[in-house]
Scaffold this active site. Sequence first.
Site, PDB file in Angstrom:
ATOM      1  N   SER A   1      77.557 -20.487 136.594  1.00  0.00           N
ATOM      2  CA  SER A   1      77.019 -20.652 135.409  1.00  0.00           C
ATOM      3  C   SER A   1      77.063 -22.204 134.751  1.00  0.00           C
ATOM      4  O   SER A   1      76.151 -22.925 134.298  1.00  0.00           O
ATOM      5  CB  SER A   1      77.753 -19.920 134.290  1.00  0.00           C
ATOM      6  OG  SER A   1      77.611 -18.539 134.928  1.00  0.00           O
TER       7      SER A   1
ATOM      8  N   ASP B   1      85.927 -22.465 135.303  1.00  0.00           N
ATOM      9  CA  ASP B   1      87.293 -21.741 135.432  1.00  0.00           C
ATOM     10  C   ASP B   1      88.113 -22.900 136.380  1.00  0.00           C
ATOM     11  O   ASP B   1      89.347 -22.587 136.425  1.00  0.00           O
ATOM     12  CB  ASP B   1      86.926 -20.650 136.454  1.00  0.00           C
ATOM     13  CG  ASP B   1      86.182 -19.526 135.475  1.00  0.00           C
ATOM     14  OD1 ASP B   1      85.993 -19.682 134.380  1.00  0.00           O
ATOM     15  OD2 ASP B   1      85.867 -18.428 136.138  1.00  0.00           O
TER      16      ASP B   1
ATOM     17  N   HIS C   1      74.806   0.205 105.753  1.00  0.00           N
ATOM     18  CA  HIS C   1      75.203   1.601 106.031  1.00  0.00           C
ATOM     19  C   HIS C   1      74.526   2.523 106.412  1.00  0.00           C
ATOM     20  O   HIS C   1      73.372   2.464 106.256  1.00  0.00           O
ATOM     21  CB  HIS C   1      75.514   2.136 104.481  1.00  0.00           C
ATOM     22  CG  HIS C   1      76.458   3.399 104.478  1.00  0.00           C
ATOM     23  ND1 HIS C   1      77.693   3.686 104.924  1.00  0.00           N
ATOM     24  CD2 HIS C   1      75.954   4.566 104.239  1.00  0.00           C
ATOM     25  CE1 HIS C   1      77.959   4.897 104.687  1.00  0.00           C
ATOM     26  NE2 HIS C   1      76.950   5.465 104.304  1.00  0.00           N
TER      27      HIS C   1
END
EC number: 1.8.1.7
Length: 450
Positions: free
Chosen positions: A14, A303, A439
């Site tokens: 990525s 990472d 709602h």
Amino acid sequence: MTKHYDYIAIGGGSGGIASINRAAMYGQKCALIEAKELGGTCVNVGCVPKKVMWHAAQIREAIHMYGPDYGFDTTINKFNWETLIASRTAYIDRIHTSYENVLGKNNVDVIKGFARFVDAKTLEVNGETITADHILIATGGRPSHPDIPGVEYGIDSDGFFALPALPERVAVVGAGYIAVELAGVINGLGAKTHLFVRKHAPLRSFDPMISETLVEVMNAEGPQLHTNAIPKAVVKNTDGSLTLELEDGRSETVDCLIWAIGREPANDNINLEAAGVKTNEKGYIVVDKYQNTNIEGIYAVGDNTGAVELTPVAVAAGRRLSERLFNNKPDEHLDYSNIPTVVFSHPPIGTVGLTEPQAREQYGDDQVKVYKSSFTAMYTAVTTHRQPCRMKLVCVGSEEKIVGIHGIGFGMDEMLQGFAVALKMGATKKDFDNTVAIHPTAAEEFVTMR
């Protein structure tokens, strides 16, 4: 003849793809080096296939847990694992094709192979030498494994996505989001699932409300949770089953064992020493806020840096790096604070900002005001399998600035993104109060808390 580029990315995951495409858009001569399939962990053995499996588990739960109370005859005789995997593979193949098309459109050279540094400006790939003014290291990470006898009998998260069939009994070892997601998926698909965690609960770094509610749901619906469980050894039995032995004498026999105890950087095979790039004691590449390593012209994202290990983080960091390098934005960098996170558990979790304990430690108890809501998700309220939905706002100061938003329950994965924008912009509790609710939704609870 040595080939020279303006910018090279080592790693086609990525972060690498995002950064190299952005640089190519600004006219840079770019190359992307990847030995495996494009997309890295996320596309091939992470976010994407995991989400497909999560959807499959949701469908099974809808059929068997909720369908009957909605009036449906849900007698189903067969679940075809092979069909699911074929559909998942076809989807991933389409993503691969999309990546290839975009890289081709941007005139990026995609080099299939493993890269190794020769020096700070030179790489060796497939026996050939290439050079670049700027080199991005985006090699990602890989699953970690414990150092115990019989560890080889288990698989990891990568191995889960290669399973030829759904095992009947599965043990998942780990307390983080990967372990929780895998255990939830496997349990949701109908296997007898065990989750082994080292301490008292999974997801201990999350807000206590999240972890406590997740444990409550697991105790009611599975997977079976084993706490204070420290693996001692794995024994392979004559019938092919595996017995996980714990240090306290407990044991469990399963057909498949999955290690999900964490991840580690994949930096060890690219000869960082030749370039002089520094790593920390855990092997992560050391970078500053601009993604610079200690060597000029060499950068790292994702990472392998030990930053927040999420795909959108690597993408955002990679794109900002290219903006800084190639689009005259010298201060462009990623703000790593208040990054929203979703865990695709059962039910899903969404969180952004400080947990309640973090806020109290940072600001003091007298400065923190917490608002909570707990109810039964409407989707489950009309069934016999009722599931809780719980939400929390963490506010600080007299103006009640919102510094943490946390929730667990149906729909949390889709509702958090917009609330994360509000938190990032500095919204207060009054801003939420002044927003009219939609709602009936679960999301309305965030703007109606008292």
